[in-house]
Motif scaffolding. Sequence first.
Motif, mmCIF file in Angstrom:
data_model
loop_
_atom_site.group_PDB
_atom_site.id
_atom_site.type_symbol
_atom_site.label_atom_id
_atom_site.label_comp_id
_atom_site.label_asym_id
_atom_site.label_seq_id
_atom_site.Cartn_x
_atom_site.Cartn_y
_atom_site.Cartn_z
ATOM 1 N N VAL A 1 42.642 18.110 61.544
ATOM 2 C CA VAL A 1 41.541 19.234 61.522
ATOM 3 C C VAL A 1 40.382 18.559 60.578
ATOM 4 O O VAL A 1 40.231 19.129 59.473
ATOM 5 C CB VAL A 1 41.850 20.412 61.284
ATOM 6 N N THR A 2 39.760 17.415 61.172
ATOM 7 C CA THR A 2 38.737 16.896 60.322
ATOM 8 C C THR A 2 37.605 16.693 61.233
ATOM 9 O O THR A 2 37.677 16.777 62.528
ATOM 10 C CB THR A 2 39.126 15.499 59.777
ATOM 11 N N GLY A 3 36.255 16.297 60.735
ATOM 12 C CA GLY A 3 35.150 16.237 61.603
ATOM 13 C C GLY A 3 35.379 15.123 62.762
ATOM 14 O O GLY A 3 35.256 15.340 63.716
ATOM 15 N N PRO A 4 35.815 13.923 62.201
ATOM 16 C CA PRO A 4 36.028 12.918 62.946
ATOM 17 C C PRO A 4 36.931 13.102 64.174
ATOM 18 O O PRO A 4 36.755 12.788 65.322
ATOM 19 C CB PRO A 4 36.413 11.685 62.107
ATOM 20 N N ALA A 5 38.323 13.483 63.592
ATOM 21 C CA ALA A 5 39.243 13.709 64.748
ATOM 22 C C ALA A 5 38.859 14.982 65.709
ATOM 23 O O ALA A 5 39.024 14.769 66.944
ATOM 24 C CB ALA A 5 40.467 14.344 63.931
ATOM 25 N N LEU A 6 38.352 16.032 65.319
ATOM 26 C CA LEU A 6 37.534 16.937 66.113
ATOM 27 C C LEU A 6 36.651 16.518 67.186
ATOM 28 O O LEU A 6 36.634 16.821 68.222
ATOM 29 C CB LEU A 6 37.309 18.308 65.434
ATOM 30 N N CYS A 7 35.853 15.529 66.652
ATOM 31 C CA CYS A 7 34.474 15.104 67.316
ATOM 32 C C CYS A 7 35.159 14.208 68.510
ATOM 33 O O CYS A 7 34.747 14.260 69.614
ATOM 34 C CB CYS A 7 33.709 14.432 66.593
ATOM 35 N N GLY A 8 36.161 13.260 67.971
ATOM 36 C CA GLY A 8 36.520 12.476 69.067
ATOM 37 C C GLY A 8 37.312 13.248 70.406
ATOM 38 O O GLY A 8 37.271 12.963 71.405
ATOM 39 N N LEU A 9 38.213 14.465 69.856
ATOM 40 C CA LEU A 9 38.892 14.942 70.945
ATOM 41 C C LEU A 9 38.040 15.891 71.946
ATOM 42 O O LEU A 9 38.055 15.846 72.984
ATOM 43 C CB LEU A 9 39.748 16.114 70.236
ATOM 44 N N PHE B 1 39.957 24.384 59.362
ATOM 45 C CA PHE B 1 39.168 24.594 60.539
ATOM 46 C C PHE B 1 37.902 25.237 59.673
ATOM 47 O O PHE B 1 36.662 25.007 59.904
ATOM 48 C CB PHE B 1 39.678 25.544 61.267
ATOM 49 N N VAL B 2 38.001 26.125 58.527
ATOM 50 C CA VAL B 2 36.962 26.745 57.851
ATOM 51 C C VAL B 2 36.208 25.753 56.956
ATOM 52 O O VAL B 2 35.130 25.642 57.021
ATOM 53 C CB VAL B 2 37.403 27.779 57.028
#
Length: 943
Positions: free
Chosen positions: A549-557, A589-590
Motif C-alpha cells: 500500500v504505497t504509491g509505486p506499488a499501487l500505481c504499478g497494479l 491507504f489514507v
Amino acid sequence: MAAAKPTLTDSLSFCLAQLTAAAGEVLGGGKDTATNETPLGRALLALRTRHVKAAGGIERFRARGGLRPLLALLRRAAAAGPAPSQAGPGSAPSSVESATSAGPAPSPGPAPSAASSSTPSPPGRLRKTLDLALSILANCCTEGACRAEVRRLGGILPLVTILQCVKTDSIQNRTARALGNLAMEPESCRAIHSAGAVPLLVESLTACQDSQCLQSVVRALRNLADSPQHRLALAQQGAVRPLAELLAAAPDPALTLALVRALLELSRGCSRACAEQLSLGGGLGPLVSLASHPKKAVREATILILANLCAQGLVRPALGNAGGVEVLLGELRRRRGPSGAGPASQQPLVRAVCLLCREAINRARLRDAGGLELLMGLLRDPRASAWHPRVVAALVGFLYDTGALGRLQALGLVPLLAGQLCGDEGDEEEEGREAASWDFPEERTPERAEAGSFRSLRSWLISEGYAAGPGDISPDWSPEQCPPPPPPPEPAEPASPTLGPTSLRTARTLRTPGRSPAATPEEPWGREGPALLLLSRFSQAPDPSGALVTGPALCGLLAYVTGSPGPPSPRALRILARLTCNPACLEAFVRSYGAALLRAWLVLGVAPDDWPTLRARPARRQHRELGEMLLQNLTVQAESPFGVGALTHLLLSGSPEDRVACALTLPFICRKPSLWRRLLLDQGGLRLLLSALTRPAPHPLFLFFAADSLSCLQGLVSPTVIPALPPPIPSDLDPPSPCLYEPLLGPAPIPAPDLHFLLDSGLRLPAQRAASATASPFFRALLAGSFAEAQMDLVPLRGLSPSAAWPILHHLHGCRGCGAALGPIPPPGQPLLGSEAEKALEAAGRFLLPGLEEELEEAVGHIHLGPHGGPESVGEVFRLGRPRLVAHCARWTLGPGQCPRKRALALVGLVEAAGEEAGPLTEALLAVVMGVELGGKGSSLEC
C-alpha cells in the motif's frame, strides 16, 4: 666458412617427383616399395622441414600438385592396414569426393574398437613415412585453399582409415591434428562426421597416454563441435565423458587448457547427454576447482562451462553441491563491479544464476551466499532491463521461503515488481524442458508449452486408467468433448501439440503445490505472471501495508489493470481486493492517498500521467465498477469500530501530513453523516484540508485529489442543494434593456446636455447634471455641493480611460443591463489585471457606485466563468480580489457536473492566484462546500 653443398632434396621438383613416383609404384603395382623407401623418406623430410615451412611454401606445394600424390601415399598406408568390417564399397559419404584421385581409393569405414585394438603396429619404416606424410598434410591444412583441395580430392576418408588402423601415438597425434585443421571449415566438418571419425577419436582419448596426442585429439573434437547438431552428435557418441575423466585426472597445464576449451564448445546449448556424461565422468568438482585457476583462459572457460551446465536441471543439484553456486555468484558479482566487464559477458552468468533458483538446495546456497542482494541489484539496474523478466521469474522460486521473502521485501522488491507489470523492455526467454526444476523430475514433459496443471491432470488420467498414454490427451482435451485418440505417431517423429501464440499465453499456468491436480484452476500466465504471483504472496501477509500500500506499488497494479491490452489477470484484481479488505491496510491507504488514487484512476479515469494535461481517456465501465467496489471495501473498514478509531487517531494525533491526508480521504470512504460531520466539521478536518492547499503539495496529484474531495464533501453536505450560479448570459434573442444615455450622444441630443466630463485623453462626454448627481453620493457632493465643479460646465474626471468611463456614464444616467458593462471586459484568455475591466471596477468603487460594481462583476463572470470560459480563467478572475468574484470562482470550481480535470485545474489556478494570502480562498471554498453565501445567508452549518 664454406657454404653447405646443395643437395637434391633442396629442390621442390625433386621432392615432388619422389613423392609422385612412390605413389605411382603403388598404384601401378609393379615395384617393391622397400627399394625406394629411403629416397622417399628424405624427400618427405625435406618437404616438411624446408619447403612447406618456408614463406609461401604451402601455396607452392599445392600449386605444384603436391596434395594429390601425398593423399595417394596415405591411401597406400590405409590399404596396408586390415580391411574395415563396418563399411562396404559404396559406403563413402557423398561429401568425400574421390573421383579425381590418382587411382581407385579403398573404401574402409570405422571398425569397432575391439577389432582395431588387435591391429599390429606397422613396420618402423612405414611408420616413419606415415609420420612425415601426415605432418606435411596437417601443416598444409592450416590454409583454407589446401583444406578445400583435400576435401575435393577425397582426402578425409583415408585419414579416418589411418586413425582406425594405426594405433601408434605419433600417427594418431598427426592424424588427429590434420582432422582438427580440416574441421575448421563447416563442409569438412560435416564430411568428417559422416566418415565416422568421432568414435575413433573418442577411442583415442582412452587409449593414448601421450599428452601431445591427447591435445590433438581434444582439439579435433572441439573443432568438430561447430553446430548444435554436431555437438549433440558428439555427446551422443560419448565424447564428453572421456574429456571429463581426463580433466579429473589433473593433467598437465597444456592439456588442461585444451580440455576446458573443448568442454566449453561441447557445452554450448548444453544437451542432456552432455550434462549426464560430464557428471558421470566426475568433471563437476574439477571444473569448480579450475574456476580459481591462475591462468585467465582456463578460469574464464571453466566458468562459462559451469554456466552452460545450468541449462540442464538434472545436473544443477550436483553442481550446487560441488560449490558451483558460490563460484557463479562470485564471478557475476565481480563482473558487475566497477572494474567488471560489460553486460554481454554477464548474460550467461545471469541466466545460470536464475536457473539455479529452480531447486530448493541451490536456492538455500544462493540465499546464504548473498544471491538475493545480487538479483535485486540486477532488478534495479536499468542497463539490465532485458534480464528483468528472467530475474523476476527466478525469484518465484522463493515463493514459500518466508525468510527470503522478508529479505526481498526489505530490499525493496515490491515497487520493482509493480514496475515490471507494465514494462516493455526485456522478455522471459523460453527454456527447454531439460531446464525444468529437478525437484520434480517426474513432471518433465516434451511439450514446452503445456501448462503445469495440464501435465498433472494428464498424469492423473493415465494413472486412473482414463487414458492409455500421453498421446491420447492434448491441451485442448475436456471431459465434455473427448474426441477419439489420434493414431500413434511414427517412432522417428515424436508427437508434440502445436499451439499458436494465443494458446501459448493461455496454456502456460502455474500449479499450486498441495492442490489436487484435477482441481487446479487455470490461471493466465503471461509475461506479468511471475511478478503478480510474488505480489499476491506478499499481499497474503497479515500486514502487507508497508510494502504494497504505497504509491509505486499501487500505481504499478493500477497501470497494469487499466493498461492491459486484454483482460487483466484475475490475480491482480484479487490483490487489490485483498488489500482494501484488510483492516491493517486502512491507515496506509489514507497516508499514501491510496483511496484518492483508486477513485481518480479507476472511477474518474485520470492516471498520474494524464495530469495536468487534459487527455481524453474516459474511464471504462469495468474499471469504474472495480474502483467503486474497492472504495466500498475501504468504506466498510473505515466505518467499523476499528476504522473509526484509526481515522480519529490520524486526524487528531497524527503528523501534519497524516492529518491532511486523513481529511482529504474521509469524503471518499465515509458515508455515515455522524462520522464525517464529527471528523471534518466538528473537529476541523475541513479547515485543515483547505489550509493545506497553499502549502507545498505532499503528492503529485494532491490538488486533483483535493478538488475531488471537496466536491464529494459538498455532495455529502448538500446532496439536493445546487449552489447559486451567476445569472445566464443574455442571448442575442433577448434584447438588452433600453439605453438611457445614448440619446445624449447624437447630433441633436434630447434633452440637451448641461454638463460635460473631461477625461485625461481630452475626450468630452455629455451628461445631465441632475441625473448624475442623484446616481451617487460622490457625484451629488461633486456636482450639487459646495465644490467648484458644481458651477462648472466642463468637469474633469482624472485617472479615467474612455473604456472605463463608458459604463460609468451609462450607469449615471440610469442604464441597467444595456450592455455597456460588457465593453471594458477582455475576452477569455486575456489577463484581467491591468485591463480596462479592472480600471472600471476601481472607478466604480471610487465613485461610490455599488450597483455598477455588481454589474461589472457579473459581466466578468459571464464572460470568463461562463460556458466559453475555461479553468485557466478562474485564477485570472480571482486575482481581481473582488469578494463576489471570489465566490463565483469557488462556485465554478466546485460546481456540480463539472469535469474533474477542469475542476482540478481551476483549483490549481486559484491556489496560484491566492499565493500567501490564502484567507479569501479558504473562506470562499468553505462557504461553497457548506452551501452558504459569503454574506452569511444559507445554511447554518458551522465548521
